[in-house]
Design an enzyme around this catalytic site. Structure first.
Site, PDB file in Angstrom:
ATOM      1  CG  ASP A 111      -0.282  -0.028   2.541  1.00  0.00           C
ATOM      2  OD1 ASP A 111       0.680  -0.810   2.695  1.00  0.00           O
ATOM      3  OD2 ASP A 111      -0.690   0.740   3.445  1.00  0.00           O
ATOM      4  CD  GLU A 143       3.964   0.030   6.980  1.00  0.00           C
ATOM      5  OE1 GLU A 143       4.824   0.226   7.851  1.00  0.00           O
ATOM      6  OE2 GLU A 143       3.598   0.927   6.191  1.00  0.00           O
ATOM      7  CG  HIS A 168       4.296   9.188   3.913  1.00  0.00           C
ATOM      8  ND1 HIS A 168       3.710   8.931   5.134  1.00  0.00           N
ATOM      9  CD2 HIS A 168       4.744   7.981   3.475  1.00  0.00           C
ATOM     10  CE1 HIS A 168       3.807   7.644   5.420  1.00  0.00           C
ATOM     11  NE2 HIS A 168       4.437   7.043   4.430  1.00  0.00           N
TER      12      HIS A 168
HETATM   13 ZN   LIG Z   1       6.464   2.241   4.296  1.00  0.00          ZN
END
Ligand SMILES: [Zn+2]
Length: 378
Positions: free
Chosen positions: A74, A136, A352
């Site tokens: 993911d 995760e 991210h």
């Molecule tokens: Zn990661």
């Protein structure tokens, strides 16, 4: 420029928009297809809805402990981020591959799948294994089902390598994390008569003050591990919601908070201590607290056989450190008692974020490491 096999596979993996909590079966089936074509059988462990899955594969002798490579399929969402490349279409620019998950952590997954293919052509003395999990990023959710299955196996790996991005350095530990929701209750009433009613937001602020005092105690007198940027366990409030209008005493306020712990601390013990102290002031005003999610920390000894084993396949100047982010490694280490280390390509600093990338040189470094690791299993 021709890309290596890992970079090619990474491009394919980036094209699956496997944002946490959304289906990942297409990616898992793609990987199972690639492995299956080389004769490697995969065990697929689905979630209840059947739309997300973990994958486990092994090549080499079945009843001998080996090395397990672990990663998650993911990725975090891209909404609201100013990407200059399409996030789910890999873009090659300046010897970097850009795309969501390039660093965190489809780059490692691609290298690991290629390593499995290479390993399947060799006569291994010990198996090489691959564990891919879902969700995760939202608290190591998927891997727990896979561990339920792996727990039944009579043979556990000698070593698990979690390929989160460490720039191919060895990370021996990370903190554990417990996430909680606190619901603070009060009584609704006219704000002109405010002191007659219990104000839920005031209850919440008292709880926050109690948590901040606990943080101060942990910082001053708690366990310490100077391997971390913040060398003590931490408490943090992430969200607060309460109240409907200024002229109504609020009857409900909710807080989301987390406790991140060093190996020597336990989140539930820290929480109990805060509760006990807060109860001395006003027992009736304590919030109802529910654990939303938790995963254990990882703390593999820097002088362990696992570290020595891994170091042999990495450049001599490879450093050992601890990392701020969590991984499924804490679960493998505590639930399966498998010595676990974190080592993977790419930089967590670009994860991210918009324009996430992995340098091709990092993929090459990971390929070289895994090729040498396979040599160690012959
Ligand atoms: Zn990661």
């Amino acid at each position: 420029m021709t890309l290596g096999r890992s970079a090619d596979l990474l491009k394919a993996l980036i094209a699956f928009p496997t944002i946490s909590c959304t289906p990942n079966l297409a990616l898992i089936e793609h990987v199972a297809g690639v492995l299956g074509a080389a004769g490697i059988a995969c065990t697929i462990v689905k979630d209840e809805a059947g739309t997300c899955a973990n994958l486990f594969a092994s090549t080499g002798p079945a009843h001998t402990p080996g090395v397990m490579l672990s990663g998650h399929a993911d990725v975090v969402p891209v909404e609201g981020q100013p990407w200059t490349t399409p996030p789910f279409e890999a873009t090659l620019r300046d010897d970097r591959l850009y795309g969501r998950g390039a660093a965190d952590m489809k780059g490692f997954v691609a290298c690991a799948v290629v390593a499995m293919l290479d390993a399947s052509k060799r006569t291994l003395r010990k198996p090489l294994q691959l564990a891919l999990s879902y969700d995760e990023e939202i608290g190591c959710v998927g891997v727990r089902r896979l561990i339920d299955v792996l727990e039944m196996s009579p043979v556990r790996p000698d070593l698990c390598v979690v390929g989160e991005p460490t720039m191919m350095q060895i990370a021996t530990g990370h903190k554990g994390k417990a996430a909680y929701r606190a619901v603070c209750c009060g009584e609704e009433g006219h704000s002109a008569l405010a002191p007659k009613y219990r104000n839920a937001i005031h209850v919440a602020t008292s709880w926050i003050v109690a948590m901040r005092a606990a943080q101060e105690r942990l910082a001053q007198h708690g366990a310490r591990d100077d391997g971390y940027d913040v060398p003590y366990s931490t408490i943090h409030v992430g969200t607060i919601h309460g109240g409907r209008a200024l002229n109504i005493v609020p009857n409900r306020c909710t807080l989301d908070f987390e406790i991140r712990t060093l190996a020597n601390d336990r989140a539930d013990a820290i929480l109990d201590d805060i509760r006990t102290r807060a109860a001395r002031d006003d027992e009736a005003a304590l919030p109802d607290i529910a654990e939303v999610n938790a995963y254990p920390g990882l703390d593999t000894h820097v002088a362990s056989d696992a570290v020595r084993f891994l170091e042999a396949f990495l450049p001599a100047d490879t450093s050992k450190r601890k990392v701020a982010f969590g991984t499924e490694g804490g679960l493998y280490s505590t639930r399966l008692s498998v010595p676990t280390l974190v080592c993977g390509p790419g930089d967590i600093d670009v994860a991210h974020k918009p324009d996430e990338y992995v340098a091709l040189a990092q993929l090459d470094a990971c390929d070289t490491f895994l090729a040498r690791l396979i040599g160690g299993l012959l």
